[in-house]
Structures are given as C-alpha cells and as structure tokens.
Write a protein that holds these residues in place. Sequence first.
Motif, PDB file in Angstrom:
ATOM      1  N   PRO A  60       0.822  -1.212   0.000  1.00 39.00           N
ATOM      2  CA  PRO A  60       0.000   0.000   0.000  1.00 39.00           C
ATOM      3  C   PRO A  60       0.854   1.259   0.000  1.00 39.00           C
ATOM      4  N   ILE A  61       0.371   2.284  -0.690  1.00 40.10           N
ATOM      5  CA  ILE A  61       1.053   3.577  -0.659  1.00 40.10           C
ATOM      6  C   ILE A  61       0.450   4.470   0.415  1.00 40.10           C
ATOM      7  N   PHE A  62      -0.740   4.087   0.909  1.00 42.04           N
ATOM      8  CA  PHE A  62      -1.406   4.856   1.949  1.00 42.04           C
ATOM      9  C   PHE A  62      -2.409   3.961   2.660  1.00 42.04           C
ATOM     10  N   ILE A  63      -2.406   3.988   3.977  1.00 38.06           N
ATOM     11  CA  ILE A  63      -3.375   3.240   4.768  1.00 38.06           C
ATOM     12  C   ILE A  63      -4.159   4.246   5.601  1.00 38.06           C
ATOM     13  N   THR A  64      -5.484   4.208   5.478  1.00 35.10           N
ATOM     14  CA  THR A  64      -6.323   5.132   6.235  1.00 35.10           C
ATOM     15  C   THR A  64      -6.547   4.571   7.645  1.00 35.10           C
ATOM     16  N   ARG A  65      -7.175   5.367   8.462  1.00 36.17           N
ATOM     17  CA  ARG A  65      -7.546   4.905   9.809  1.00 36.17           C
ATOM     18  C   ARG A  65      -8.952   4.304   9.824  1.00 36.17           C
ATOM     19  N   THR A  66      -9.577   4.242   8.677  1.00 31.53           N
ATOM     20  CA  THR A  66     -10.932   3.702   8.579  1.00 31.53           C
ATOM     21  C   THR A  66     -10.880   2.182   8.529  1.00 31.53           C
ATOM     22  N   ARG A  67     -11.535   1.548   9.469  1.00 33.66           N
ATOM     23  CA  ARG A  67     -11.575   0.089   9.516  1.00 33.66           C
ATOM     24  C   ARG A  67     -12.571  -0.418   8.474  1.00 33.66           C
ATOM     25  N   THR A  68     -12.186  -1.416   7.736  1.00 36.01           N
ATOM     26  CA  THR A  68     -13.044  -1.971   6.689  1.00 36.01           C
ATOM     27  C   THR A  68     -14.347  -2.494   7.278  1.00 36.01           C
ATOM     28  N   ASP A  69     -14.271  -3.108   8.454  1.00 31.57           N
ATOM     29  CA  ASP A  69     -15.482  -3.669   9.063  1.00 31.57           C
ATOM     30  C   ASP A  69     -16.419  -2.603   9.635  1.00 31.57           C
ATOM     31  N   SER A  70     -15.994  -1.329   9.649  1.00 32.98           N
ATOM     32  CA  SER A  70     -16.869  -0.253  10.117  1.00 32.98           C
ATOM     33  C   SER A  70     -17.715   0.320   8.982  1.00 32.98           C
ATOM     34  N   LEU A  71     -17.418  -0.082   7.749  1.00 37.44           N
ATOM     35  CA  LEU A  71     -18.165   0.386   6.585  1.00 37.44           C
ATOM     36  C   LEU A  71     -19.476  -0.379   6.460  1.00 37.44           C
ATOM     37  N   PRO A  72     -20.453   0.172   5.750  1.00 30.28           N
ATOM     38  CA  PRO A  72     -21.657  -0.598   5.439  1.00 30.28           C
ATOM     39  C   PRO A  72     -21.255  -1.895   4.725  1.00 30.28           C
ATOM     40  N   ARG A  73     -22.045  -2.921   4.891  1.00 31.26           N
ATOM     41  CA  ARG A  73     -21.711  -4.255   4.376  1.00 31.26           C
ATOM     42  C   ARG A  73     -21.336  -4.239   2.892  1.00 31.26           C
ATOM     43  N   SER A  74     -22.108  -3.524   2.062  1.00 24.35           N
ATOM     44  CA  SER A  74     -21.817  -3.527   0.619  1.00 24.35           C
ATOM     45  C   SER A  74     -20.486  -2.826   0.324  1.00 24.35           C
ATOM     46  N   ASP A  75     -20.205  -1.721   1.022  1.00 22.19           N
ATOM     47  CA  ASP A  75     -18.933  -1.024   0.829  1.00 22.19           C
ATOM     48  C   ASP A  75     -17.772  -1.876   1.321  1.00 22.19           C
ATOM     49  N   SER A  76     -17.960  -2.528   2.461  1.00 20.96           N
ATOM     50  CA  SER A  76     -16.916  -3.392   3.003  1.00 20.96           C
ATOM     51  C   SER A  76     -16.571  -4.504   2.013  1.00 20.96           C
ATOM     52  N   ARG A  77     -17.587  -5.090   1.426  1.00 24.99           N
ATOM     53  CA  ARG A  77     -17.374  -6.161   0.440  1.00 24.99           C
ATOM     54  C   ARG A  77     -16.624  -5.624  -0.777  1.00 24.99           C
ATOM     55  N   ARG A  78     -17.016  -4.430  -1.259  1.00 26.57           N
ATOM     56  CA  ARG A  78     -16.341  -3.843  -2.416  1.00 26.57           C
ATOM     57  C   ARG A  78     -14.875  -3.553  -2.116  1.00 26.57           C
ATOM     58  N   VAL A  79     -14.590  -3.032  -0.923  1.00 26.52           N
ATOM     59  CA  VAL A  79     -13.204  -2.734  -0.547  1.00 26.52           C
ATOM     60  C   VAL A  79     -12.403  -4.025  -0.459  1.00 26.52           C
ATOM     61  N   LYS A  80     -12.971  -5.066   0.109  1.00 29.73           N
ATOM     62  CA  LYS A  80     -12.253  -6.342   0.222  1.00 29.73           C
ATOM     63  C   LYS A  80     -11.967  -6.940  -1.155  1.00 29.73           C
ATOM     64  N   GLU A  81     -12.860  -6.709  -2.117  1.00 23.55           N
ATOM     65  CA  GLU A  81     -12.646  -7.198  -3.484  1.00 23.55           C
ATOM     66  C   GLU A  81     -11.670  -6.303  -4.244  1.00 23.55           C
ATOM     67  N   GLY A  82     -11.592  -5.043  -3.873  1.00 22.16           N
ATOM     68  CA  GLY A  82     -10.723  -4.072  -4.536  1.00 22.16           C
ATOM     69  C   GLY A  82     -11.509  -3.186  -5.480  1.00 22.16           C
ATOM     70  N   ILE A  83     -11.316  -1.890  -5.342  1.00 20.34           N
ATOM     71  CA  ILE A  83     -12.012  -0.915  -6.178  1.00 20.34           C
ATOM     72  C   ILE A  83     -10.968  -0.184  -7.010  1.00 20.34           C
ATOM     73  N   GLU A  84     -11.039  -0.338  -8.324  1.00 21.01           N
ATOM     74  CA  GLU A  84     -10.088   0.330  -9.206  1.00 21.01           C
ATOM     75  C   GLU A  84     -10.487   1.787  -9.394  1.00 21.01           C
ATOM     76  N   VAL A  85      -9.498   2.671  -9.294  1.00 25.32           N
ATOM     77  CA  VAL A  85      -9.709   4.103  -9.432  1.00 25.32           C
ATOM     78  C   VAL A  85      -8.665   4.606 -10.435  1.00 25.32           C
ATOM     79  N   GLU A  86      -9.092   5.381 -11.430  1.00 26.06           N
ATOM     80  CA  GLU A  86      -8.197   5.743 -12.527  1.00 26.06           C
ATOM     81  C   GLU A  86      -7.506   7.087 -12.401  1.00 26.06           C
TER      82      GLU A  86
END
Length: 100
Positions: free
Chosen positions: A60-86
């Motif tokens: 990682p080039i940057f790690i936030t302080r936001t815990r993945t499990d604190s996100l709404p379920r759908s967002d948490s799942r998307r983050v765990k799968e990886g979200i491409e940003v251009e």
Amino acid sequence: MKKLTLITGIILITCVSISAAAQQPVDAPQRQLSATAPSGYVIRDSGGAVAVFRQGEDTPIFITRTRTDSLPRSDSRRVKEGIEVESDERLRQALEDFCS
C-alpha cells in the motif's frame, strides 16, 4: 472529520505526485515502457483498514484509519474485493466517501 479527510486526501495526492515525478524516466526507450505500465490505483483492505495501492502492486502507498469492518456491508465487500480508481481526483472522492 471532513477537514481531516480533506487534508489527508491533499497529502496523499501530493505524495503520489512527488513519487510519480521522482520516477520519471530519463531517456526515450524508458518513456515507451512507462506508457505501457499500469496506471491508477486500487482501494482495498490492508490489515483490516481501507488502503490505497498502485494498480498491480501489493504494497500500500497509503493506509487510512478507517476500519473496513466499520463500513456498510456492501462497501466493506467492495473494498475487500478491490475498487479500481483511474485518477487522483476519483481517488480523493472515493476516500472522502469511505473515510468521512
């Protein structure tokens, strides 16, 4: 919290820009190779936190302080799968969405 997120986003974009500038190729053949290198970022989980990776890299080039499990379920799942940003702008927007 939004101010902190904005400041964090600005710092992240600055760091990425400086890093990219430091890695600019010196001669023409290297420029051709860099044009085919993967561009963009991937937002995904790193040790339970939302993190930013360069596309195609595992560190990682940057790690936030936001815990993945604190996100709404759908967002948490998307983050765990990886979200491409251009772009840097889309990265900043996505981080604001997840980390505010």
